[in-house]
Design a protein around this motif. Structure first.
Motif, short mmCIF file in Angstrom:
data_model
loop_
_atom_site.label_atom_id
_atom_site.label_comp_id
_atom_site.label_asym_id
_atom_site.label_seq_id
_atom_site.Cartn_x
_atom_site.Cartn_y
_atom_site.Cartn_z
N ILE A 118 0.87 -1.17 0.00
CA ILE A 118 0.00 0.00 0.00
C ILE A 118 0.90 1.22 0.00
CG2 ILE A 118 -1.74 1.31 1.28
CD1 ILE A 118 -2.50 -1.37 2.64
N GLN A 145 0.71 5.49 -0.03
CA GLN A 145 -0.25 6.57 0.22
C GLN A 145 0.48 7.90 0.33
OE1 GLN A 145 -3.63 5.87 0.58
NE2 GLN A 145 -3.97 8.06 0.61
N ILE A 162 -1.63 6.21 9.35
CA ILE A 162 -0.91 4.96 9.03
C ILE A 162 -1.44 3.82 9.90
CG2 ILE A 162 1.35 3.83 9.10
CD1 ILE A 162 2.57 6.61 8.43
N THR A 208 -4.37 3.35 11.04
CA THR A 208 -5.68 2.84 10.59
C THR A 208 -5.53 1.80 9.48
OG1 THR A 208 -5.95 4.62 8.98
CG2 THR A 208 -6.89 4.98 11.18
N TYR A 209 -4.48 1.91 8.69
CA TYR A 209 -4.26 0.91 7.65
C TYR A 209 -3.75 -0.42 8.22
CZ TYR A 209 -5.02 4.21 3.85
OH TYR A 209 -5.59 5.09 2.98
N LEU A 210 -3.20 -0.36 9.41
CA LEU A 210 -2.65 -1.58 10.02
C LEU A 210 -3.65 -2.28 10.93
CD1 LEU A 210 0.85 -0.09 10.72
CD2 LEU A 210 0.43 -2.18 9.41
#
Length: 188
Positions: A150, A152, A183, A185-187
């Motif tokens: 990913i 971003q 960051i 929140t993506y994990l």
């Protein structure tokens, strides 16, 4: 006569050196507490691992001076307002601390670990003040997790509440914390 020339010359040089440092200020990004951070209750078992492999900054941010954009095309690198340690190092350390708080059950490190781990790389292209009173944080992060990549971009423009480098560094730290939450929140 020669006996006193050397000590007087050394004293004059030392005085000149010490007076030039009097106007210098050194800044360290504060490790801001997270409002959503859980209260630590003791040792926790890390179920997942995140390696922050690298936080890289643009060349103009790689010096010791705090950067300030004075026009649409002109930047000033401060000579008396300096980073206390390399900016890349400060960004990586505070990012690791903030992600560690945002991600309970994760072991977050700036060093490679053994075993399965997600890998995060961040490139920071903007981390400076601007003539319109805003703090600018921009760049891109790339996360490699479970064979998925990913990438971003980020571009934050935060209103600086007060004038001066103290307020600028505090605002930059707040923006960096916001980016760490994104960051995280993506994990999750």
């Amino acid at each position: 006569m020669m006996k006193w020339i050397l000590p007087v010359t050394l004293a004059a040089l030392l005085a000149a050196c010490s007076s030039s440092d009097d106007n210098k200020a050194y800044y360290q990004l504060p490790d801001l507490p997270s409002s959503a951070a859980p209260v630590a209750t003791g040792a926790q078992v890390a179920l997942r691992q995140l390696w922050i492999e690298q936080v890289e900054v643009a060349d103009y941010l790689n010096g010791t001076g705090v950067a300030y954009q004075t026009s649409a095309v002109k930047y000033h690198i401060a000579k008396d307002n300096l980073w206390a340690s390399p900016l890349e190092q400060q960004l990586q350390q505070t990012l690791a601390a903030q992600l560690g708080r945002e991600l309970p059950g994760w072991l977050v490190s700036s060093r490679a670990m053994s075993g399965e781990q997600a890998v995060l790389n961040v490139t920071v292209t903007g981390f400076h003040g601007r003539y319109d009173g805003k703090a600018i944080i921009s760049g891109q992060w790339t996360l490699n997790r479970d064979n998925q990549i990913i990438s971003q971009p980020f571009n934050l423009q935060l209103e600086q509440g007060e004038d001066g480098y103290d307020a600028l560094v505090s605002t930059l730290a707040q923006g960096w914390q916001q980016q760490a939450k994104v960051i995280a929140t993506y994990l999750k």
